[in-house]
Design an enzyme around this catalytic site. Structure first.
Site, short mmCIF file in Angstrom:
data_model
loop_
_atom_site.label_atom_id
_atom_site.label_comp_id
_atom_site.label_asym_id
_atom_site.label_seq_id
_atom_site.Cartn_x
_atom_site.Cartn_y
_atom_site.Cartn_z
N SER A 161 -1.11 23.95 31.75
CA SER A 161 -1.94 24.65 30.77
C SER A 161 -1.42 26.05 30.43
CB SER A 161 -3.37 24.68 31.32
OG SER A 161 -4.24 25.30 30.43
N ASP A 191 -5.69 22.77 24.85
CA ASP A 191 -7.09 22.39 25.04
C ASP A 191 -8.02 23.60 24.99
OD1 ASP A 191 -6.50 23.45 27.51
OD2 ASP A 191 -7.26 21.75 28.67
N GLU A 251 -16.72 26.91 27.09
CA GLU A 251 -16.53 28.04 27.99
C GLU A 251 -16.10 29.21 27.11
OE1 GLU A 251 -15.44 26.73 32.35
OE2 GLU A 251 -13.72 26.43 31.06
N ASN A 262 -13.75 31.04 27.40
CA ASN A 262 -12.30 31.06 27.23
C ASN A 262 -11.80 30.12 26.11
OD1 ASN A 262 -12.23 28.43 28.31
ND2 ASN A 262 -11.96 29.20 30.39
N PRO A 292 -17.08 32.45 43.97
CA PRO A 292 -15.70 32.20 44.37
C PRO A 292 -14.98 31.43 43.27
CG PRO A 292 -17.20 30.71 45.55
CD PRO A 292 -18.06 31.59 44.67
N SER A 293 -13.77 31.83 42.93
CA SER A 293 -12.99 31.11 41.92
C SER A 293 -12.66 29.71 42.42
CB SER A 293 -11.69 31.87 41.63
OG SER A 293 -10.75 31.01 41.05
N THR A 329 -9.97 28.21 41.15
CA THR A 329 -8.53 28.05 40.90
C THR A 329 -7.67 29.12 41.54
OG1 THR A 329 -8.64 29.30 38.85
CG2 THR A 329 -8.94 26.92 38.65
C1 LIG Z 1 -13.74 32.90 34.49
C2 LIG Z 1 -12.83 31.82 34.02
O1 LIG Z 1 -12.22 31.95 32.96
N1 LIG Z 1 -12.71 30.74 34.83
C3 LIG Z 1 -11.83 29.62 34.49
C4 LIG Z 1 -11.02 29.24 35.71
O2 LIG Z 1 -11.91 28.84 36.74
P1 LIG Z 1 -12.23 29.70 38.06
O3 LIG Z 1 -13.01 28.75 38.93
O4 LIG Z 1 -13.02 30.87 37.58
O5 LIG Z 1 -10.93 30.14 38.66
O6 LIG Z 1 -10.19 28.13 35.39
C5 LIG Z 1 -10.91 26.94 35.03
C6 LIG Z 1 -9.91 25.82 34.80
O7 LIG Z 1 -9.02 26.13 33.78
C7 LIG Z 1 -11.76 27.22 33.79
O8 LIG Z 1 -12.52 26.09 33.50
C8 LIG Z 1 -12.66 28.43 34.05
O9 LIG Z 1 -13.35 28.79 32.89
MG LIG Z 2 -5.26 24.33 28.83
#
Ligand SMILES: CC(=O)N[C@H]1[C@@H](OP(=O)(O)O)O[C@H](CO)[C@@H](O)[C@@H]1O
Ligand SMILES: [Mg+2]
Length: 553
Positions: free
Chosen positions: A67, A289, A388, A390, A518-519, A521
């Protein structure tokens, strides 16, 4: 599984030994790592996809992409029979499979799983997998690893669909399982036909808003989306689109370009500048995407006007709501229940967007971060719109609602032209917008046709509401899993006391809102804060980041 099958797995997996000390995890975006360590993971995902295909007796997809991440990374994820993400109850098995230390342990895991899940091997339709990849240089070898994984299951067939956007591969998987035409050409035709249909249904004499510009300039992130958009553009032959950053000949993938960069940094991507002032611009991410729009100010150092996923969602919601109101005006279909339109956001949606949508009388639902949660919730409605911030999102239409529309669009008499057109528009939207996952290409086309329908410039669109100033921060902690949240990640339930401390801090700010999670990713805890001024949002985010640090160290 018979002995032949077992020896085939042992033999082929010995060609893909896992690198020492590497542990991978199937996160919100599948497996994603530095490409150099991924071949054993991708090989094993090939096996997993074949097992999933046998279990579901359907076509399954494997997409090789990282991505918006840097060009040296890569990743792999599975598309389920519906075209959506891999069912969550298989994710733990994906982790175990990818991390099995030796071919023998891998075989043992597979044997146990096949028994537990009662995966049929004999006398059934053989596994069939569609493989796709983005433009990363590591993609070709990784696709070959996936192919070998698939074909280590006896009878399984892997079809290489070539270089695709992620949403194209998901679309193809969905189409194949619905028994409809599923080639890339079919994808382009469906999008262009439904786009033309929407163009034909634009009210005649639609006036143009001041500053409405026919031209659109798209940043392709030097990824796969730019070239695909050019193909669509040629087929359509009605839109004025210029694509920049459309391949790796023009620059490095996702480096200072792309939707993630534009949305997070709030700056114009490389190749865009004050010469583009006033023009409608859009940015795709590396696998197309995600989509955001923006416009560049005339002064070279001023921030861009970002039109993010929340605003794309709002535009779609306004349009869909208008069509539903045309339908509702008709006496004989008064029984249409408005609650069937659902809006799905995450806590990262700007508070101003949520307020705006609620003021329109729409039902807004929050889910945890991650497309799989948003998508699942959207499927509860007759029309579910999710995004989202983003820029990843789409509009889902239920089968029953589509049938209802088809009947209604035929039934409506000549006396109810507006209702008939509204039904036809909604049907066209359901074909244009990708029903499998968020798709920047179908998103661009829908935005463009809605702006024409409304007679809106990007500035008029951006004026729907004004974003509240916000700030996102990351905090490194010893163990991010010690943060446990509830209510779609808006409340911290562990460690005890942290939420109370956040509440006390947030209460000091006008229009203050703040949450931590918590993230999924990255190895960080994310802090999000919103307030009436940028300075206040920054201070709130910084104070709460300190609290997170104090509580978690
Ligand atoms: C704040 C943020 O932008 N979080 C992103 C990011 O997830 P996190 O769980 O926040 O790391 O990556 C995901 C996958 O691409 C996306 O779905 C999500 O919106
Ligand atoms: Mg993508």
């Amino acid at each position: 599984m018979n002995e032949l099958q077992k020896s085939l797995i042992l033999e082929s997996s010995s060609r893909f030994l896992i690198p020492q000390g590497v542990k991978v995890s199937y996160g919100t975006a599948g497996f994603r790592e530095d490409a150099s360590i991924l071949s054993s993971t991708v090989y094993r995902v090939g096996i997993l996809a074949a097992l999933r295909s046998l279990k579901t007796q359907s076509v399954i997809g494997v997409m090789i992409t990282a991505s918006h991440n840097k060009v040296s990374d890569n990743g792999v994820k599975i598309a389920d029979p519906s075209g959506g993400m891999l069912s969550q109850d298989w994710e733990p098995f994906a982790d175990e499979l990818a991390n099995a230390p030796s071919p023998q342990q891998l075989l043992q895991l597979i044997t146990e799983f096949v028994e537990k899940e009662r995966i049929p091997f004999d006398g059934v339709r053989p596994a069939e997998i569609l493989l796709g990849r983005d433009t990363r240089p590591s993609g070709e070898a990784l696709l070959e690893a996936a192919r070998q994984g698939v074909t280590s299951i006896v009878g399984a067939v892997a079809s290489d669909m070539g270089i695709l956007t992620t949403p194209q591969l998901h679309w193809m998987v969905r189409a194949r399982n619905k028994g409809i035409k599923a080639s890339e050409q079919d994808y382009f035709e469906q999008l262009s036909n439904s786009f033309r249909c929407l163009m034909d249904l634009i009210p005649t004499g639609q006036s143009k808003c001041d500053g409405m510009n026919d031209k659109l300039v798209v940043d392709g992130a030097n990824g796969v989306g730019g070239a695909k958009l050019q193909i669509l553009h040629k087929l359509l032959n009605v839109l004025d689109i210029e694509v920049r950053n459309s391949s790796q000949d023009e620059g490095v993938l996702n480096d200072g370009v792309g939707a993630d960069y534009v949305q997070k940094e709030k700056v114009a991507p490389r190749g865009f500048g004050s010469k583009d002032a006033g023009i409608r611009c859009a940015s795709l991410d590396g696998d197309a995407d995600r989509l955001v729009y923006f416009s560049v100010p005339p002064e070279s150092n001023a921030p861009i006007d970002l039109v993010d996923g929340d605003k794309i969602l709002s535009l779609f919601a306004v349009f869909i709501r208008e069509q539903l109101s045309f339908l509702n005006e008709k006496e004989d279909i008064k029984n249409f229940d408005k609650s069937r339109l659902g809006i799905i956001q995450t806590a990262y949606a700007n508070g101003a967007s949520t307020n705006y949508l609620k003021h329109l009388g729409l039902e807004v639902n929050l889910t945890p971060t991650g497309v799989k949660y948003l998508h699942e919730k959207a499927a509860d409605f007759d029309i579910g719109i999710y995004f989202e911030a983003n820029g990843h999102g789409t509009i889902l239409f239920s089968e029953t609602f589509i049938e209802w529309l088809e009947v209604r669009s035929n039934k409506l008499s000549s006396g109810s032209k507006e209702a008939e057109k509204a039904a036809l528009r909604l049907l066209a939207v359901s074909k244009l917008i990708n029903q499998a996952v968020g798709d920047a290409l179908s998103g661009v086309l829908l935005v463009e046709v809605i702006l024409k329908h409304m007679g809106w410039s990007i500035h008029r669109w951006n004026e729907l509401y004004h974003d509240l100033p916000s700030r996102q921060l990351k905090v490194k902690v010893a163990d991010r899993t010690s943060v446990v949240t509830a209510n779609a990640e808006t409340v911290v339930v562990r460690p005890p006391g942290l939420q109370e401390a956040i509440n006390a801090e947030t209460a000091k700010y006008t229009q203050g809102r703040c949450f931590v999670r918590p993230s999924g990713t990255e190895d960080v805890v994310r802090v999000y804060a919103e307030a009436s001024t940028q300075e206040a949002a920054d201070t709130l985010a910084n104070c709460v980041a300190k609290l997170v640090d104090q509580f978690l160290g």
